[in-house]
Motif scaffolding. Structure first.
Motif, PDB file in Angstrom:
ATOM      1  N   GLY A 119      15.963  85.981  50.246  1.00  0.00           N
ATOM      2  CA  GLY A 119      16.341  87.220  50.910  1.00  0.00           C
ATOM      3  C   GLY A 119      15.619  87.469  52.222  1.00  0.00           C
ATOM      4  O   GLY A 119      16.241  87.819  53.231  1.00  0.00           O
ATOM      5  N   GLY A 120      14.300  87.284  52.244  1.00  0.00           N
ATOM      6  CA  GLY A 120      13.534  87.531  53.457  1.00  0.00           C
ATOM      7  C   GLY A 120      13.899  86.585  54.586  1.00  0.00           C
ATOM      8  O   GLY A 120      14.097  87.010  55.732  1.00  0.00           O
ATOM      9  N   LEU A 121      13.988  85.302  54.267  1.00  0.00           N
ATOM     10  CA  LEU A 121      14.343  84.310  55.281  1.00  0.00           C
ATOM     11  C   LEU A 121      15.769  84.521  55.767  1.00  0.00           C
ATOM     12  O   LEU A 121      16.063  84.366  56.960  1.00  0.00           O
ATOM     13  CB  LEU A 121      14.174  82.898  54.712  1.00  0.00           C
ATOM     14  CG  LEU A 121      14.444  81.738  55.669  1.00  0.00           C
ATOM     15  CD1 LEU A 121      13.567  81.832  56.908  1.00  0.00           C
ATOM     16  CD2 LEU A 121      14.226  80.397  54.948  1.00  0.00           C
ATOM     17  N   HIS A 122      16.652  84.887  54.845  1.00  0.00           N
ATOM     18  CA  HIS A 122      18.035  85.172  55.227  1.00  0.00           C
ATOM     19  C   HIS A 122      18.092  86.299  56.252  1.00  0.00           C
ATOM     20  O   HIS A 122      18.796  86.211  57.260  1.00  0.00           O
ATOM     21  CB  HIS A 122      18.851  85.542  53.991  1.00  0.00           C
ATOM     22  CG  HIS A 122      20.282  85.872  54.286  1.00  0.00           C
ATOM     23  ND1 HIS A 122      21.295  84.933  54.286  1.00  0.00           N
ATOM     24  CD2 HIS A 122      20.875  87.055  54.617  1.00  0.00           C
ATOM     25  CE1 HIS A 122      22.441  85.510  54.593  1.00  0.00           C
ATOM     26  NE2 HIS A 122      22.205  86.805  54.798  1.00  0.00           N
ATOM     27  N   GLY A 123      17.350  87.371  55.977  1.00  0.00           N
ATOM     28  CA  GLY A 123      17.321  88.484  56.921  1.00  0.00           C
ATOM     29  C   GLY A 123      16.776  88.072  58.276  1.00  0.00           C
ATOM     30  O   GLY A 123      17.250  88.527  59.318  1.00  0.00           O
ATOM     31  N   LEU A 124      15.787  87.180  58.267  1.00  0.00           N
ATOM     32  CA  LEU A 124      15.178  86.722  59.516  1.00  0.00           C
ATOM     33  C   LEU A 124      16.156  85.928  60.368  1.00  0.00           C
ATOM     34  O   LEU A 124      16.227  86.111  61.585  1.00  0.00           O
ATOM     35  CB  LEU A 124      13.947  85.868  59.193  1.00  0.00           C
ATOM     36  CG  LEU A 124      13.093  85.429  60.380  1.00  0.00           C
ATOM     37  CD1 LEU A 124      12.487  86.633  61.077  1.00  0.00           C
ATOM     38  CD2 LEU A 124      11.992  84.469  59.913  1.00  0.00           C
ATOM     39  N   VAL A 125      16.954  85.046  59.736  1.00  0.00           N
ATOM     40  CA  VAL A 125      17.900  84.235  60.519  1.00  0.00           C
ATOM     41  C   VAL A 125      19.153  85.033  60.880  1.00  0.00           C
ATOM     42  O   VAL A 125      19.844  84.699  61.853  1.00  0.00           O
ATOM     43  CB  VAL A 125      18.284  82.948  59.767  1.00  0.00           C
ATOM     44  CG1 VAL A 125      17.060  82.076  59.552  1.00  0.00           C
ATOM     45  CG2 VAL A 125      18.971  83.242  58.439  1.00  0.00           C
TER      46      VAL A 125
END
Length: 206
Positions: A119-125
């Protein structure tokens, strides 16, 4: 740039509106709790069911959606490099090409990193996509202004719609809202995918 390269770029941008079609088709296969108005686009790429604010969201066609994120991201960037560099003059045109590429690469990242897995990495990209879409449309309008004023003015309107969607989507996320979250996200992103197709169809290469 060879005529073949320009033609490939034109095709890459002209077909971008099919992203919207892909999303709708995949969304129609999603679970009953999924809604285009309230559910996010990213949930169509979920590789397993997850519960969001009491709704159970499942996307059986998640593979098709994630491939779509990657495919349309790559072709958005490719079209910018092959066609945008020819049809969008000046420094603002060059800047527009760069920002369209940023949006395309962000979309690739979204497809590679499903929200239910990271979830966190998805939001970042995903963040660069939201920042890039209205910015790229605005720069595209400024670049077209001298040669194609009508198209430029229409592009400004589309950029404004996208910006409204981005601001509204961010406000709902900050307030942990759910009503119209999906609608505002689509207002932020769909105009760009549709409008590059229009620009490709109407613009003349230099």
């Amino acid at each position: 740039m060879s005529p073949r390269g320009v033609g490939l770029g034109r095709a890459a941008w002209t077909l971008q509106p099919l992203y919207v079609v892909t999303e709708v088709v995949v969304g129609l296969q999603a679970s009953r709790d999924y809604g285009f108005t309230d559910s996010t686009i990213s949930d169509l790429g979920n590789t397993s069911c997850r519960t969001v604010r009491g709704d159970v969201l499942c996307s059986p066609w998640h593979t098709a959606m994630n491939i779509g994120f990657i495919w349309f991201g790559v072709t958005l960037a490719l079209g910018a490099l092959l066609l945008g560099s020819r049809t969008l003059p000046g420094r603002t045109g060059t800047a527009a090409v760069v920002v369209w590429c940023v949006s395309g690469l962000g979309s690739v990242g979204v497809g590679l990193v499903p929200v239910n897995e990271h979830g966190g990495l998805h939001g970042l990209v995903a963040l660069p996509v939201f920042l890039a879409q209205p910015t790229a449309l605005l720069l595209t309008a400024f670049s077209l202004w001298a040669m194609r004023p009508r198209l430029a003015r229409a592009t400004l309107v589309v950029a404004a719609l996208s910006a409204v969607g981005v601001v509204g989507f961010a406000a709902l996320l900050a307030g942990d809202g759910s009503t119209a979250l999906g609608a505002l996200e689509r207002l932020a992103l769909w105009p760009g995918y549709v409008w590059v197709g229009v620009v490709a169809a109407l613009s003349r290469t230099r």
